[in-house]
Design a protein around this motif. Structure first.
Motif, PDB file in Angstrom:
ATOM      1  N   ALA A 137       0.829  -1.204   0.000  1.00  0.00           N
ATOM      2  CA  ALA A 137       0.000   0.000   0.000  1.00  0.00           C
ATOM      3  C   ALA A 137       0.865   1.255   0.000  1.00  0.00           C
ATOM      4  CB  ALA A 137      -0.936   0.004   1.200  1.00  0.00           C
ATOM      5  N   GLU A 138       1.943   1.228   0.772  1.00  0.00           N
ATOM      6  CA  GLU A 138       2.863   2.373   0.819  1.00  0.00           C
ATOM      7  C   GLU A 138       3.526   2.587  -0.536  1.00  0.00           C
ATOM      8  OE1 GLU A 138       6.891   3.618   3.249  1.00  0.00           O
ATOM      9  OE2 GLU A 138       5.488   2.226   4.185  1.00  0.00           O
ATOM     10  N   GLN A 139       3.930   1.506  -1.174  1.00  0.00           N
ATOM     11  CA  GLN A 139       4.554   1.604  -2.489  1.00  0.00           C
ATOM     12  C   GLN A 139       3.567   2.167  -3.514  1.00  0.00           C
ATOM     13  OE1 GLN A 139       5.487  -2.110  -4.465  1.00  0.00           O
ATOM     14  NE2 GLN A 139       7.257  -1.195  -5.450  1.00  0.00           N
ATOM     15  N   ALA A 140       2.330   1.710  -3.483  1.00  0.00           N
ATOM     16  CA  ALA A 140       1.318   2.208  -4.412  1.00  0.00           C
ATOM     17  C   ALA A 140       1.072   3.692  -4.188  1.00  0.00           C
ATOM     18  CB  ALA A 140       0.022   1.422  -4.251  1.00  0.00           C
ATOM     19  N   SER A 141       1.054   4.121  -2.941  1.00  0.00           N
ATOM     20  CA  SER A 141       0.850   5.531  -2.618  1.00  0.00           C
ATOM     21  C   SER A 141       1.996   6.391  -3.155  1.00  0.00           C
ATOM     22  CB  SER A 141       0.734   5.705  -1.106  1.00  0.00           C
ATOM     23  OG  SER A 141       0.676   7.058  -0.758  1.00  0.00           O
ATOM     24  N   ILE A 142       3.211   5.912  -2.976  1.00  0.00           N
ATOM     25  CA  ILE A 142       4.376   6.658  -3.463  1.00  0.00           C
ATOM     26  C   ILE A 142       4.355   6.742  -4.987  1.00  0.00           C
ATOM     27  CG2 ILE A 142       6.901   6.569  -3.677  1.00  0.00           C
ATOM     28  CD1 ILE A 142       6.890   5.391  -0.792  1.00  0.00           C
ATOM     29  N   LYS A 143       4.011   5.645  -5.646  1.00  0.00           N
ATOM     30  CA  LYS A 143       3.935   5.658  -7.108  1.00  0.00           C
ATOM     31  C   LYS A 143       2.910   6.670  -7.591  1.00  0.00           C
ATOM     32  CE  LYS A 143       5.522   1.017  -8.207  1.00  0.00           C
ATOM     33  NZ  LYS A 143       5.161  -0.293  -8.777  1.00  0.00           N
ATOM     34  N   ARG A 144       1.749   6.726  -6.914  1.00  0.00           N
ATOM     35  CA  ARG A 144       0.714   7.692  -7.304  1.00  0.00           C
ATOM     36  C   ARG A 144       1.209   9.122  -7.129  1.00  0.00           C
ATOM     37  NH1 ARG A 144      -2.521   4.064  -4.584  1.00  0.00           N
ATOM     38  NH2 ARG A 144      -2.597   5.388  -2.735  1.00  0.00           N
ATOM     39  N   LYS A 145       1.925   9.378  -6.042  1.00  0.00           N
ATOM     40  CA  LYS A 145       2.438  10.719  -5.785  1.00  0.00           C
ATOM     41  C   LYS A 145       3.465  11.130  -6.833  1.00  0.00           C
ATOM     42  CE  LYS A 145       1.675  10.626  -0.816  1.00  0.00           C
ATOM     43  NZ  LYS A 145       2.314  10.559   0.504  1.00  0.00           N
ATOM     44  N   LEU A 146       4.227  10.182  -7.338  1.00  0.00           N
ATOM     45  CA  LEU A 146       5.271  10.500  -8.311  1.00  0.00           C
ATOM     46  C   LEU A 146       4.749  10.623  -9.739  1.00  0.00           C
ATOM     47  CD1 LEU A 146       8.159   8.229  -7.014  1.00  0.00           C
ATOM     48  CD2 LEU A 146       8.007  10.718  -6.870  1.00  0.00           C
ATOM     49  N   GLU A 147       3.605  10.036 -10.019  1.00  0.00           N
ATOM     50  CA  GLU A 147       3.084  10.066 -11.386  1.00  0.00           C
ATOM     51  C   GLU A 147       2.802  11.479 -11.881  1.00  0.00           C
ATOM     52  OE1 GLU A 147      -0.239   7.429 -11.700  1.00  0.00           O
ATOM     53  OE2 GLU A 147       1.009   5.645 -11.482  1.00  0.00           O
ATOM     54  N   GLY A 148       2.278  12.337 -11.016  1.00  0.00           N
ATOM     55  CA  GLY A 148       1.968  13.714 -11.419  1.00  0.00           C
ATOM     56  C   GLY A 148       3.182  14.461 -11.929  1.00  0.00           C
ATOM     57  N   PRO A 149       4.236  14.563 -11.131  1.00  0.00           N
ATOM     58  CA  PRO A 149       5.435  15.255 -11.619  1.00  0.00           C
ATOM     59  C   PRO A 149       6.060  14.581 -12.842  1.00  0.00           C
ATOM     60  CG  PRO A 149       5.517  15.048  -9.234  1.00  0.00           C
ATOM     61  CD  PRO A 149       4.337  14.261  -9.705  1.00  0.00           C
ATOM     62  N   TYR A 150       6.056  13.242 -12.859  1.00  0.00           N
ATOM     63  CA  TYR A 150       6.616  12.551 -14.023  1.00  0.00           C
ATOM     64  C   TYR A 150       5.836  12.897 -15.282  1.00  0.00           C
ATOM     65  CZ  TYR A 150       9.416   9.468 -10.987  1.00  0.00           C
ATOM     66  OH  TYR A 150      10.308   8.959 -10.087  1.00  0.00           O
ATOM     67  N   ASP A 151       4.519  12.873 -15.184  1.00  0.00           N
ATOM     68  CA  ASP A 151       3.687  13.205 -16.347  1.00  0.00           C
ATOM     69  C   ASP A 151       3.908  14.647 -16.776  1.00  0.00           C
ATOM     70  OD1 ASP A 151       2.667  10.643 -16.366  1.00  0.00           O
ATOM     71  OD2 ASP A 151       0.787  11.191 -15.347  1.00  0.00           O
ATOM     72  N   ALA A 152       4.001  15.558 -15.823  1.00  0.00           N
ATOM     73  CA  ALA A 152       4.202  16.970 -16.156  1.00  0.00           C
ATOM     74  C   ALA A 152       5.528  17.160 -16.884  1.00  0.00           C
ATOM     75  CB  ALA A 152       4.163  17.817 -14.883  1.00  0.00           C
ATOM     76  N   ILE A 153       6.553  16.488 -16.412  1.00  0.00           N
ATOM     77  CA  ILE A 153       7.863  16.604 -17.063  1.00  0.00           C
ATOM     78  C   ILE A 153       7.809  15.995 -18.462  1.00  0.00           C
ATOM     79  CG2 ILE A 153      10.266  15.816 -16.970  1.00  0.00           C
ATOM     80  CD1 ILE A 153       9.974  16.015 -13.862  1.00  0.00           C
ATOM     81  N   ALA A 154       7.188  14.830 -18.568  1.00  0.00           N
ATOM     82  CA  ALA A 154       7.110  14.153 -19.862  1.00  0.00           C
ATOM     83  C   ALA A 154       6.325  14.983 -20.881  1.00  0.00           C
ATOM     84  CB  ALA A 154       6.461  12.782 -19.696  1.00  0.00           C
ATOM     85  N   GLU A 155       5.328  15.716 -20.409  1.00  0.00           N
ATOM     86  CA  GLU A 155       4.507  16.513 -21.312  1.00  0.00           C
ATOM     87  C   GLU A 155       5.059  17.917 -21.507  1.00  0.00           C
ATOM     88  OE1 GLU A 155       0.602  16.370 -19.663  1.00  0.00           O
ATOM     89  OE2 GLU A 155       0.520  14.181 -19.757  1.00  0.00           O
ATOM     90  N   GLY A 156       6.144  18.234 -20.846  1.00  0.00           N
ATOM     91  CA  GLY A 156       6.752  19.546 -21.016  1.00  0.00           C
ATOM     92  C   GLY A 156       6.032  20.655 -20.286  1.00  0.00           C
ATOM     93  N   LEU A 157       5.227  20.338 -19.321  1.00  0.00           N
ATOM     94  CA  LEU A 157       4.477  21.345 -18.577  1.00  0.00           C
ATOM     95  C   LEU A 157       5.251  21.742 -17.319  1.00  0.00           C
ATOM     96  CD1 LEU A 157       0.943  19.696 -18.810  1.00  0.00           C
ATOM     97  CD2 LEU A 157       1.881  21.503 -20.253  1.00  0.00           C
ATOM     98  N   ARG A 158       6.407  22.270 -17.525  1.00  0.00           N
ATOM     99  CA  ARG A 158       7.261  22.630 -16.397  1.00  0.00           C
ATOM    100  C   ARG A 158       7.015  24.073 -15.992  1.00  0.00           C
ATOM    101  NH1 ARG A 158      12.686  20.302 -19.058  1.00  0.00           N
ATOM    102  NH2 ARG A 158      12.034  18.146 -19.189  1.00  0.00           N
TER     103      ARG A 158
END
Length: 64
Positions: free
Chosen positions: A33-54
């Protein structure tokens, strides 16, 4: 050896083993559960970086 003593020993060992297994399983569930929570928290910044929305603030942190 006395059969009653052996039976008691086997029973106690099985109960202890089952208890430890249950504890390890609960620890595993908590960590999953902790790992899933951390992954969810990291997805937002990763997606923003990947999409160039910095934002300028994020860009500054990335370059620091």
């Amino acid at each position: 050896m006395e059969p009653d003593a052996v039976a008691a020993l086997v029973k106690d060992h099985a109960e202890l083993s089952n208890s430890q297994t249950a504890e390890r399983f609960q620890d595993w569930l908590r960590l999953e559960a902790e790992q899933a929570s951390i992954k969810r928290k990291l997805e937002g910044p990763y997606d923003a970086i990947a999409e160039g929305l910095r934002s300028p603030g994020l860009q500054d942190k990335l370059l620091a």
